[in-house]
Write an enzyme that holds these catalytic residues in place. Structure first.
Site, PDB file in Angstrom:
ATOM      1  N   LYS A  49       0.809  -1.218   0.000  1.00 22.67           N
ATOM      2  CA  LYS A  49       0.000   0.000   0.000  1.00 22.67           C
ATOM      3  C   LYS A  49       0.842   1.267   0.000  1.00 22.67           C
ATOM      4  CE  LYS A  49      -1.290  -0.280   4.895  1.00 22.67           C
ATOM      5  NZ  LYS A  49       0.017   0.073   5.396  1.00 22.67           N
ATOM      6  N   ARG A  55      -5.771   2.963  11.882  1.00 21.93           N
ATOM      7  CA  ARG A  55      -5.325   1.587  12.140  1.00 21.93           C
ATOM      8  C   ARG A  55      -6.211   0.912  13.190  1.00 21.93           C
ATOM      9  NH1 ARG A  55       0.014   1.630   9.828  1.00 21.93           N
ATOM     10  NH2 ARG A  55       1.218  -0.145  10.467  1.00 21.93           N
ATOM     11  N   ARG A  69      12.324  -8.303   2.499  1.00 16.71           N
ATOM     12  CA  ARG A  69      12.345  -6.890   2.094  1.00 16.71           C
ATOM     13  C   ARG A  69      13.586  -6.175   2.622  1.00 16.71           C
ATOM     14  NH1 ARG A  69       7.196  -3.029   3.307  1.00 16.71           N
ATOM     15  NH2 ARG A  69       7.865  -3.096   5.484  1.00 16.71           N
ATOM     16  N   ARG A  74      14.210  -2.987   7.684  1.00 11.98           N
ATOM     17  CA  ARG A  74      13.523  -2.379   8.826  1.00 11.98           C
ATOM     18  C   ARG A  74      13.582  -3.358   9.984  1.00 11.98           C
ATOM     19  NH1 ARG A  74       7.732  -0.136   6.865  1.00 11.98           N
ATOM     20  NH2 ARG A  74       7.227  -0.937   8.922  1.00 11.98           N
ATOM     21  N   ARG A 120       2.956  -8.244  13.800  1.00 15.70           N
ATOM     22  CA  ARG A 120       2.290  -7.149  13.073  1.00 15.70           C
ATOM     23  C   ARG A 120       1.043  -7.662  12.356  1.00 15.70           C
ATOM     24  NH1 ARG A 120       6.890  -5.035   9.448  1.00 15.70           N
ATOM     25  NH2 ARG A 120       5.411  -3.507   8.695  1.00 15.70           N
TER      26      ARG A 120
HETATM   27  P1  AMP Z   1       3.932   1.185   8.789  1.00 14.13           P
HETATM   28  O1  AMP Z   1       5.114   1.819   8.140  1.00 14.13           O
HETATM   29  O2  AMP Z   1       2.624   1.801   8.330  1.00 14.13           O
HETATM   30  O3  AMP Z   1       3.941  -0.317   8.684  1.00 14.13           O
HETATM   31  O4  AMP Z   1       4.022   1.538  10.363  1.00 14.13           O
HETATM   32  C1  AMP Z   1       5.121   1.093  11.144  1.00 14.13           C
HETATM   33  C2  AMP Z   1       4.734   1.104  12.610  1.00 14.13           C
HETATM   34  O5  AMP Z   1       4.380   2.429  13.028  1.00 14.13           O
HETATM   35  C3  AMP Z   1       3.540   0.243  12.979  1.00 14.13           C
HETATM   36  O6  AMP Z   1       3.884  -1.123  13.178  1.00 14.13           O
HETATM   37  C4  AMP Z   1       3.092   0.912  14.278  1.00 14.13           C
HETATM   38  O7  AMP Z   1       3.947   0.570  15.361  1.00 14.13           O
HETATM   39  C5  AMP Z   1       3.316   2.386  13.974  1.00 14.13           C
HETATM   40  N1  AMP Z   1       2.121   3.032  13.370  1.00 14.13           N
HETATM   41  C6  AMP Z   1       2.024   3.556  12.119  1.00 14.13           C
HETATM   42  N2  AMP Z   1       0.805   4.079  11.906  1.00 14.13           N
HETATM   43  C7  AMP Z   1       0.109   3.876  13.060  1.00 14.13           C
HETATM   44  C8  AMP Z   1      -1.223   4.172  13.465  1.00 14.13           C
HETATM   45  N3  AMP Z   1      -2.099   4.775  12.641  1.00 14.13           N
HETATM   46  N4  AMP Z   1      -1.582   3.803  14.718  1.00 14.13           N
HETATM   47  C9  AMP Z   1      -0.729   3.207  15.573  1.00 14.13           C
HETATM   48  N5  AMP Z   1       0.532   2.884  15.249  1.00 14.13           N
HETATM   49  C10 AMP Z   1       0.954   3.216  13.992  1.00 14.13           C
END
Ligand code: AMP
Length: 213
Positions: A13, A88, A127, A160, A171
Site C-alpha cells: 500500500k 489503524r 524486504r 527495517r 504485526r
Molecule cells: P507502517 O510503516 O505503516 O507499517 O508503520 C510502522 C509502525 O508504526 C507500525 O507497526 C506501528 O507501530 C506504527 N504506526 C504507524 N501508523 C500507526 C497508526 N495509525 N496507529 C498506531 N501505530 C501506527
C-alpha cells in the site's frame, strides 16, 4: 480526491499510495514514515513510539490522532490526500471522521489491498531497502545486481527492524485484531473498495485506478 489506503503490512500500500499521489497530484501521508522520522530525530513523539514500533505493536491512538489533527489544521490535506497507515483502529477511524467533518472534508474511498498471510510473511522477511535513496528490493522477486548493495548508489542495503519474521507475525496479528475491523467500518459507510494485491505492481496500480476513477 480524498482516500484512505488499507491493507496488511507488506500489501504494497505504501508503494501504491506514493504512485497514486504522484499520478493525481495529491498529498501522500504515511504515519509510519512520520513516526520513523520522529524516532530518527529523537523527538518526544519518537521516544514514546520507538518501543511499540520495535515490537510491531500499535502506538497509542492519542499520539497518532494528534499528528493527523496537526496536518489538517495546517491545511496540508486541503487539495486532496491519501492516508497510508492511518486509521489503524476503529477509534482512529471514528476520530478521522470527526476531524474531517469539522473541516468539511469528505472521505471518498477506503481502498483495501488484499494479500494472504503466507504471501505477506514471505514478502516482508525478504524486504531490504537502500538507506540512501530509499529504493526497496525483495528477495527473491526483485534482487539487486550485487548481493546486499544498492544498484543505484552502491550503499549497503538494510532492513527495517520490524521486518524480522517474529515481528512480522506480530504485526499481522495486530492487523487482524485491531485494524481489520475498520474494513467493516468503511463497508458500512459504503466507501470500501477492494483490490487484489497478489498481482504485479503495475496491475495492482491499474486496479486501483479503476476503483478510484
Ligand atoms: P507502517 O510503516 O505503516 O507499517 O508503520 C510502522 C509502525 O508504526 C507500525 O507497526 C506501528 O507501530 C506504527 N504506526 C504507524 N501508523 C500507526 C497508526 N495509525 N496507529 C498506531 N501505530 C501506527
Amino acid at each position: 480526491m480524498n482516500l484512505v489506503f488499507l491493507g496488511p503490512p507488506g500489501s504494497g500500500k505504501g508503494t501504491q499510495a506514493v504512485r497514486l499521489a504522484k499520478n493525481k497530484g495529491i498529498v501522500h501521508l504515511s504515519t509510519g514514515d512520520l513516526l520513523r522520522e520522529a524516532v530518527k530525530n529523537g523527538t518526544e513523539l519518537g521516544k514514546k513510539a520507538d518501543g511499540y514500533m520495535k515490537a510491531g505493536d500499535l502506538v497509542p491512538d492519542s499520539l497518532i490522532v494528534g499528528l493527523i489533527e496537526d496536518k489538517i489544521a495546517a491545511g496540508d490535506l486541503k487539495s486532496g490526500f491519501i492516508l497510508d497507515g492511518f486509521p489503524r483502529t476503529v477509534p482512529q477511524a471514528e476520530s478521522l471522521n470527526e476531524m474531517l467533518q469539522k473541516n468539511e472534508i469528505t472521505l471518498e474511498k477506503a481502498v483495501l489491498i488484499a494479500v494472504s498471510d503466507n504471501e505477506i510473511v514471505q514478502r516482508l522477511s525478504g524486504r531490504w531497502f537502500c538507506p540512501t535513496c530509499q529504493v526497496t528490493y525483495n528477495y527473491p522477486a526483485n534482487v539487486p545486481k550485487n548481493e546486499g548493495v544498492c544498484d543505484h548508489d552502491g550503499a549497503k542495503l538494510v532492513r527495517r527492524p520490524d521486518d524480522e519474521e517474529k515481528v512480522v507475525r506480530n504485526r499481522l496479528e495486530v492487523y487482524k485484531k485491531q485494524t481489520q475491523p475498520i474494513e467493516d467500518f468503511y463497508r458500512n459507510e459504503s466507501i470500501l473498495a477492494e483490490v487484489k494485491g497478489e498481482q504485479t505492481p503495475d496491475n495492482v496500480f491499474k486496479s486501483i485506478l479503476e476503483v478510484v476513477g
